[in-house]
Design an enzyme around this catalytic site. Structure first.
Site, PDB file in Angstrom:
ATOM      1  N   HIS A 252       0.899  -1.270  -0.068  1.00  0.00           N
ATOM      2  CA  HIS A 252      -0.006   0.100  -0.002  1.00  0.00           C
ATOM      3  C   HIS A 252       1.003   1.375   0.100  1.00  0.00           C
ATOM      4  O   HIS A 252       1.764   1.367   0.879  1.00  0.00           O
ATOM      5  CB  HIS A 252      -0.872   0.193   1.102  1.00  0.00           C
ATOM      6  CG  HIS A 252      -1.733   1.316   1.144  1.00  0.00           C
ATOM      7  ND1 HIS A 252      -2.876   1.394   0.825  1.00  0.00           N
ATOM      8  CD2 HIS A 252      -1.627   2.607   2.027  1.00  0.00           C
ATOM      9  CE1 HIS A 252      -3.477   2.603   0.657  1.00  0.00           C
ATOM     10  NE2 HIS A 252      -2.749   3.381   1.602  1.00  0.00           N
TER      11      HIS A 252
ATOM     12  N   ASP B  54     -15.737   3.076   6.916  1.00  0.00           N
ATOM     13  CA  ASP B  54     -14.636   3.826   6.584  1.00  0.00           C
ATOM     14  C   ASP B  54     -15.361   4.812   5.216  1.00  0.00           C
ATOM     15  O   ASP B  54     -14.754   6.110   5.403  1.00  0.00           O
ATOM     16  CB  ASP B  54     -13.629   3.025   5.973  1.00  0.00           C
ATOM     17  CG  ASP B  54     -12.392   4.043   5.245  1.00  0.00           C
ATOM     18  OD1 ASP B  54     -12.047   4.848   5.998  1.00  0.00           O
ATOM     19  OD2 ASP B  54     -12.231   4.064   4.013  1.00  0.00           O
TER      20      ASP B  54
ATOM     21  N   ARG C   5     -14.892  13.241   7.193  1.00  0.00           N
ATOM     22  CA  ARG C   5     -13.842  14.009   7.467  1.00  0.00           C
ATOM     23  C   ARG C   5     -13.545  14.884   6.460  1.00  0.00           C
ATOM     24  O   ARG C   5     -12.823  16.071   6.441  1.00  0.00           O
ATOM     25  CB  ARG C   5     -12.607  12.966   7.618  1.00  0.00           C
ATOM     26  CG  ARG C   5     -12.934  11.941   8.786  1.00  0.00           C
ATOM     27  CD  ARG C   5     -11.995  11.011   8.950  1.00  0.00           C
ATOM     28  NE  ARG C   5     -10.511  11.205   8.610  1.00  0.00           N
ATOM     29  CZ  ARG C   5      -9.546  10.413   8.144  1.00  0.00           C
ATOM     30  NH1 ARG C   5     -10.045   9.321   7.867  1.00  0.00           N
ATOM     31  NH2 ARG C   5      -8.298  10.783   7.844  1.00  0.00           N
TER      32      ARG C   5
ATOM     33  N   SER D  73      -8.216   4.317   8.730  1.00  0.00           N
ATOM     34  CA  SER D  73      -8.870   4.273   7.447  1.00  0.00           C
ATOM     35  C   SER D  73      -8.118   3.315   6.410  1.00  0.00           C
ATOM     36  O   SER D  73      -8.539   2.370   5.880  1.00  0.00           O
ATOM     37  CB  SER D  73      -9.051   5.666   6.609  1.00  0.00           C
ATOM     38  OG  SER D  73      -9.546   5.468   5.592  1.00  0.00           O
TER      39      SER D  73
ATOM     40  N   LYS E  45      -9.196  -1.261   5.679  1.00  0.00           N
ATOM     41  CA  LYS E  45      -9.211  -1.727   4.505  1.00  0.00           C
ATOM     42  C   LYS E  45      -8.519  -2.965   3.902  1.00  0.00           C
ATOM     43  O   LYS E  45      -8.677  -3.918   3.300  1.00  0.00           O
ATOM     44  CB  LYS E  45      -9.391  -0.704   3.352  1.00  0.00           C
ATOM     45  CG  LYS E  45     -10.562   0.423   3.408  1.00  0.00           C
ATOM     46  CD  LYS E  45     -10.546   1.398   2.328  1.00  0.00           C
ATOM     47  CE  LYS E  45      -9.533   2.519   2.671  1.00  0.00           C
ATOM     48  NZ  LYS E  45      -9.611   3.843   1.886  1.00  0.00           N
TER      49      LYS E  45
END
Lengths: 433, 433
Positions: free
Chosen positions: B88, B167, B174, B189, B193
């Site tokens: 990621h 989320d 947000r 967040s 995921k």
């Protein structure tokens, strides 16, 4: 927000969050947008929380106050030539001074346009106290309010929906989002409503201590400074008193009981502490209203009006004018005395516990829609520093229905702490700003 | 909140506001209540702002991550016995490494269940890049995803609505309430995921610099630490790289252009910086997946798979399996070269400006519903430290429609700063946690 031509609520939130200062125009757009429903609740609550942490400058606080003020109707009392002065208390337990102070000041020739609130949580409200008098109508329209002021120099009403709608919407949001306890927000809420009354001057009674919203003197002083500044920047004469709420004021807590105590004071009697604070507040209102050239002279004038029963006559005149009948003031049928379980001197009193005890007996409300029983309340016999012998009565619960009496009496008993030696309490009136 | 039996959202907000630590159960009730619509937006945004100021402990962050994770579907890939590892990136400009790294790691025998996002603002997204390949389908259902993983060891899909609905709802809130830039919230967040993918391990590429979300190394390091801790506390093997985003990665920015660059790298060529980062990320994924006993050995294995074209063959296999046709990769019809207006060495590059320039040419999106033109983009010719002569090409805009080209070229030109002497840029890979 620098270099911003567009109004983007999220950018304003971020700017305040990061310690920036919003312009008058930005505050106006945000709050007006919120009042009209164009800025959603969730953006307003995020801004409120950012304000909670970052504060607001005096200029920002003034802009917020003005925006809230101009969100609704502002009373125009220019047709009344006399000086118009009001009093506002930040709220406490047994705080009933308005019912004594306003008649004194009106009896001296000033005009007192008093728009009051209801009690919530552990604090009482002037409207609830007055409505304990059978027939007393606080829901007068603005025209009637004005004509009563012209005729009697004093009228007590509740807030109309036309006054400060922004404050009503904001307060409800603050209440459920943990953003109540912030001086600029508290100040804007109080002052916008007071400025909408069309007054020339204001005396503030800012409470500190165990029964007050502000638990410490320093916090209360900060609030008092901010309130006074915002009032003065709005062109009003303002005096602020800082007074102790480390014990219930006077002896009576509860709506009907407090009206009775006020009448005693208006007759020249009543508990010394409450009489003292009434005279001091009245003196400062007379000073603000140019009815005396020194606080001493003002104080003497107030004492004369009280002891000469001119204030009592004024109060009776107002009650009658607003439809009330003092002879029908209700009294509780049941009583429960609470006795000391030890010897000693009263060293501290959890004042908030008295407010809560009265509330759970049915004399207050947890939410705005709750009903109040006017006869419910508590009378106290012992003050801070009082000597107490085991078995003596500390306080008495007053009620008609046996609801939560055990819980309430336990709360009251627990509220007293004792010591072997006498300790001196804080002075009732600690500072005048 | 001590002594609280009832769940009262406003009390939790106040407790966090005043610096308290919420229990796992309190976080779960608040976030689950919000996801179900029982806790209103305005209370959630107030809590988010309180968290912005007060932070969250590691335990609170883990509880938030877990609550968001369990708000939706969690993929069960237990039927796949091979080690499942994902990568990621926190997002940058020209960051295309997934398209190279995932095929290397899959070619080594690990399984890469890659669930990616779309680009927003100045950052690109893996899904958008893949969808520049005509026919490439990223909207596979979970069953198909699993069967592709079993057959090919790699599959690229987008988030399904069933994964982490909390989320999705929280992120949207947000975004409009100034509560994005907070490490515990960002961490929950991202990790919720990733944990929903059913992986065994994860390599994080946490970016810092002018094109990154975190502008400084220190902030990026804090985020990397938190991400790694939460991943490890959730039972995953995690490595985090801290890599510079002080200039666009590689030469190409824009979806189709970036796919082209990836194919160059997969053929053993391509820009040195991007190849370098791909090999480093792949090596750490191989380490996490137990495919090597040292980073050096892992690095050698990754290099062999790349230079031996095993990764290219894997990428082509995946594109075909997901319906894509690389021979039809579209190219822009129009080009505009941007020339240096002075001599010097490139001393700094405003990387975010390249992302914005590509966006306004039509290659990115300001809001999630915007359409992207896959051929639009920018190729850069000069890196930090490069010597430049007046009139030389700095970068080239690629587009089909003449939209905002002047504005974009001005932005790109302004993004470069020059110095008389060569300055050394930050190392691309600054730290490995």
């Amino acid at each position: 927000v620098p270099n911003s031509q567009l109004f983007i609520p999220a950018e304003l939130i971020k700017y305040k969050r990061d310690g920036g200062t919003l312009t008058d125009g930005e505050i106006k757009k945000f709050v007006d947008g919120y009042t009209k429903g164009e800025v959603p609740d969730y953006q307003m609550s995020a801004l409120l929380m950012a304000i909670f942490f970052r504060g607001m400058s005096e200029k920002e606080t003034l802009a917020l106050t003005q925006t809230m003020l101009f969100s609704g109707q502002i009373l125009n009392l220019e047709s009344i030539s006399a000086f118009k002065v009001d009093k506002h208390s930040t709220g406490g337990v047994g705080d009933k001074t308005s019912l004594v102070v306003a008649p004194i000041v009106a009896a001296a020739g000033a005009v007192v346009p008093m728009i009051s609130g209801r009690g919530l949580g552990h604090t009482g409200g002037t409207l609830d106290k007055l409505e304990a008098i059978p027939g007393f109508n606080t829901q007068l329209d603005v025209k009637t309010f004005e004509s009563h002021l012209k005729k009697h120099g004093l009228c007590f009403i509740g807030q109309t929906p036309e006054i400060c709608p922004a404050d009503r919407k904001l307060y409800a949001l603050r209440d459920v989002t943990g953003t109540v306890e912030n001086i600029p927000l508290i100040c804007a809420s109080i002052m916008s409503k007071k400025l909408a009354e069309g007054i020339d001057g204001l005396v503030l009674d800012v409470k500190f201590g165990s029964g007050a919203f502000m638990k410490t003197f320093d916090k209360a002083k900060n609030l008092a400074f901010t309130l006074k500044n915002i009032g003065q920047m709005s062109g009003k004469k303002v005096t602020a008193l800082l007074t102790s709420m480390d014990q219930p004021l006077g002896k009576a807590i509860g709506n009907s009981l407090e009206v009775e105590e006020c009448i005693e004071i208006l007759k020249g009697g009543g508990p010394a502490d409450c009489r003292e604070l009434c005279l001091e507040l009245a003196a400062h209102m007379l000073m603000v209203a140019n009815k005396a050239t020194s606080v001493d002279a003002a104080r003497k004038r107030a004492t004369d009006l009280l002891d000469g029963r001119r204030a009592l006559i004024k109060f009776e005149e107002i009650v009658k004018a607003q439809g009330g009948d003092l002879s029908k003031l209700p009294r509780a049928k049941k009583h429960l005395e609470i006795h000391a379980e030890q010897d000693g001197f009263v060293s501290s009193i959890n004042t908030e516990a008295f407010g809560i005890a009265s509330l759970i007996l049915g004399g207050g409300r947890l939410k705005a829609s709750d009903k109040i029983d006017p006869v419910v309340g508590i009378t106290t016999e012992k003050k801070l520093g009082s000597q107490v012998r085991r078995g003596e009565t500390l306080a008495t619960l007053h009620f008609n229905e046996d609801k939560n009496t055990n819980l309430a009496s336990a709360k009251v008993l627990e509220a007293y702490k004792f010591s072997l030696q006498k300790t001196e309490p804080e002075p009732l009136i600690k500072a005048v700003l």
